[in-house]
Design a protein around this motif. Structure first.
Motif, PDB file in Angstrom:
ATOM      1  N   ASN A  20      -5.032  54.118  68.292  1.00  0.00           N
ATOM      2  CA  ASN A  20      -4.079  55.207  68.552  1.00  0.00           C
ATOM      3  C   ASN A  20      -3.698  55.885  67.241  1.00  0.00           C
ATOM      4  O   ASN A  20      -2.525  56.114  66.964  1.00  0.00           O
ATOM      5  CB  ASN A  20      -2.837  54.696  69.285  1.00  0.00           C
ATOM      6  CG  ASN A  20      -3.171  54.166  70.656  1.00  0.00           C
ATOM      7  OD1 ASN A  20      -3.841  54.834  71.434  1.00  0.00           O
ATOM      8  ND2 ASN A  20      -2.742  52.952  70.939  1.00  0.00           N
ATOM      9  N   ARG A  36      -0.607  58.649  61.642  1.00  0.00           N
ATOM     10  CA  ARG A  36       0.261  57.840  62.494  1.00  0.00           C
ATOM     11  C   ARG A  36      -0.626  56.920  63.335  1.00  0.00           C
ATOM     12  O   ARG A  36      -1.743  57.280  63.706  1.00  0.00           O
ATOM     13  CB  ARG A  36       1.140  58.726  63.370  1.00  0.00           C
ATOM     14  CG  ARG A  36       0.380  59.540  64.373  1.00  0.00           C
ATOM     15  CD  ARG A  36       1.301  60.473  65.186  1.00  0.00           C
ATOM     16  NE  ARG A  36       0.547  61.225  66.160  1.00  0.00           N
ATOM     17  CZ  ARG A  36      -0.124  62.331  65.924  1.00  0.00           C
ATOM     18  NH1 ARG A  36      -0.148  62.848  64.712  1.00  0.00           N
ATOM     19  NH2 ARG A  36      -0.782  62.946  66.881  1.00  0.00           N
ATOM     20  N   ASP A  38      -0.281  53.767  66.551  1.00  0.00           N
ATOM     21  CA  ASP A  38       0.547  53.059  67.527  1.00  0.00           C
ATOM     22  C   ASP A  38      -0.265  51.844  67.962  1.00  0.00           C
ATOM     23  O   ASP A  38      -1.170  51.954  68.795  1.00  0.00           O
ATOM     24  CB  ASP A  38       0.888  53.963  68.714  1.00  0.00           C
ATOM     25  CG  ASP A  38       1.929  53.355  69.629  1.00  0.00           C
ATOM     26  OD1 ASP A  38       2.360  52.214  69.377  1.00  0.00           O
ATOM     27  OD2 ASP A  38       2.315  54.021  70.606  1.00  0.00           O
ATOM     28  N   ASP A  40      -0.949  48.259  69.619  1.00  0.00           N
ATOM     29  CA  ASP A  40      -0.436  47.390  70.690  1.00  0.00           C
ATOM     30  C   ASP A  40      -0.859  45.943  70.458  1.00  0.00           C
ATOM     31  O   ASP A  40      -1.542  45.627  69.480  1.00  0.00           O
ATOM     32  CB  ASP A  40      -0.864  47.903  72.070  1.00  0.00           C
ATOM     33  CG  ASP A  40      -2.375  47.916  72.261  1.00  0.00           C
ATOM     34  OD1 ASP A  40      -3.042  46.924  71.915  1.00  0.00           O
ATOM     35  OD2 ASP A  40      -2.889  48.927  72.784  1.00  0.00           O
ATOM     36  N   GLU A  92       3.662  44.733  66.085  1.00  0.00           N
ATOM     37  CA  GLU A  92       3.190  45.699  67.071  1.00  0.00           C
ATOM     38  C   GLU A  92       4.115  46.910  67.140  1.00  0.00           C
ATOM     39  O   GLU A  92       5.334  46.772  67.130  1.00  0.00           O
ATOM     40  CB  GLU A  92       3.154  45.009  68.436  1.00  0.00           C
ATOM     41  CG  GLU A  92       2.907  45.914  69.604  1.00  0.00           C
ATOM     42  CD  GLU A  92       3.029  45.205  70.942  1.00  0.00           C
ATOM     43  OE1 GLU A  92       2.735  45.860  71.948  1.00  0.00           O
ATOM     44  OE2 GLU A  92       3.422  44.025  70.980  1.00  0.00           O
ATOM     45  N   GLY A  93       3.523  48.098  67.171  1.00  0.00           N
ATOM     46  CA  GLY A  93       4.327  49.308  67.286  1.00  0.00           C
ATOM     47  C   GLY A  93       3.761  50.465  66.505  1.00  0.00           C
ATOM     48  O   GLY A  93       2.570  50.524  66.218  1.00  0.00           O
ATOM     49  N   LYS A  94       4.629  51.374  66.145  1.00  0.00           N
ATOM     50  CA  LYS A  94       4.235  52.609  65.474  1.00  0.00           C
ATOM     51  C   LYS A  94       4.281  52.440  63.950  1.00  0.00           C
ATOM     52  O   LYS A  94       5.129  51.723  63.434  1.00  0.00           O
ATOM     53  CB  LYS A  94       5.162  53.745  65.894  1.00  0.00           C
ATOM     54  CG  LYS A  94       5.097  54.060  67.380  1.00  0.00           C
ATOM     55  CD  LYS A  94       6.009  55.202  67.730  1.00  0.00           C
ATOM     56  CE  LYS A  94       6.076  55.465  69.213  1.00  0.00           C
ATOM     57  NZ  LYS A  94       4.827  55.646  69.879  1.00  0.00           N
ATOM     58  N   ASN A 117       6.587  50.919  58.470  1.00  0.00           N
ATOM     59  CA  ASN A 117       6.969  50.688  59.862  1.00  0.00           C
ATOM     60  C   ASN A 117       7.887  51.825  60.318  1.00  0.00           C
ATOM     61  O   ASN A 117       8.231  52.704  59.522  1.00  0.00           O
ATOM     62  CB  ASN A 117       7.587  49.292  60.039  1.00  0.00           C
ATOM     63  CG  ASN A 117       8.959  49.149  59.415  1.00  0.00           C
ATOM     64  OD1 ASN A 117       9.586  50.104  58.962  1.00  0.00           O
ATOM     65  ND2 ASN A 117       9.442  47.917  59.367  1.00  0.00           N
ATOM     66  N   PRO A 118       8.312  51.834  61.597  1.00  0.00           N
ATOM     67  CA  PRO A 118       9.135  52.952  62.092  1.00  0.00           C
ATOM     68  C   PRO A 118      10.471  53.122  61.364  1.00  0.00           C
ATOM     69  O   PRO A 118      11.024  54.220  61.333  1.00  0.00           O
ATOM     70  CB  PRO A 118       9.380  52.612  63.561  1.00  0.00           C
ATOM     71  CG  PRO A 118       8.310  51.671  63.928  1.00  0.00           C
ATOM     72  CD  PRO A 118       7.954  50.919  62.673  1.00  0.00           C
TER      73      PRO A 118
END
Length: 137
Positions: A20, A36, A38, A40, A92-94, A117-118
């Motif tokens: 992603n 960017r 994303d 999972d 896990e994440g954006k 990280n976010p």
């Protein structure tokens, strides 16, 4: 630069779809390319931590894209050496990854990357040496 971002995303390698990942922005004033991601749980191991190879892929992809934008007439980039420092677990994440050219030579480029990280916390850093392939004249 929006046209360049759109063009790069339209022709991105298939593995970036799995992660992603996409080019987010290009800062020409500071010569930084941002991507960017994303990620999972398919890319995680124990404790929801992203496996280091995928962290490396995010950094490598971003630095390579930066070479295409800021390296002059580059048609291909071949990583010769890469070093990654894992500063914090990547959960896990954006993510936002920044890549930039440190030095450009005729056929060699030196790049750096940072993964955030976010919350904006620096997760990993990287440097790479790559062969820059230019069009044949």
């Amino acid at each position: 630069m929006n046209e360049v971002v759109e063009q790069m995303n339209a022709h991105r390698p298939a593995f970036l779809n799995e992660l992603n990942g996409a080019v987010d922005s290009i800062d020409t004033d500071h010569e930084i390319l941002r991507m960017r991601f994303d990620i999972d749980n398919r890319f995680c191991h124990s404790g929801n931590v992203v496996q280091g190879g995928f962290v490396t892929s995010m950094l490598d992809s971003t630095m390579t894209h930066a070479a295409f934008v800021f390296g002059g007439e580059v048609v291909n980039v071949a990583t010769m050496e890469i070093k990654v420092s894992f500063l914090e677990p990547a959960l896990e994440g954006k993510f936002i990854c920044e890549g930039k050219m440190v030095k450009v030579g005729g056929s060699t480029g030196f790049m750096s990357g940072e993964l955030f990280n976010p919350e904006g916390k620096l997760i990993a850093t990287s440097t790479t040496t790559a062969r820059l392939v230019r069009p044949k004249k």
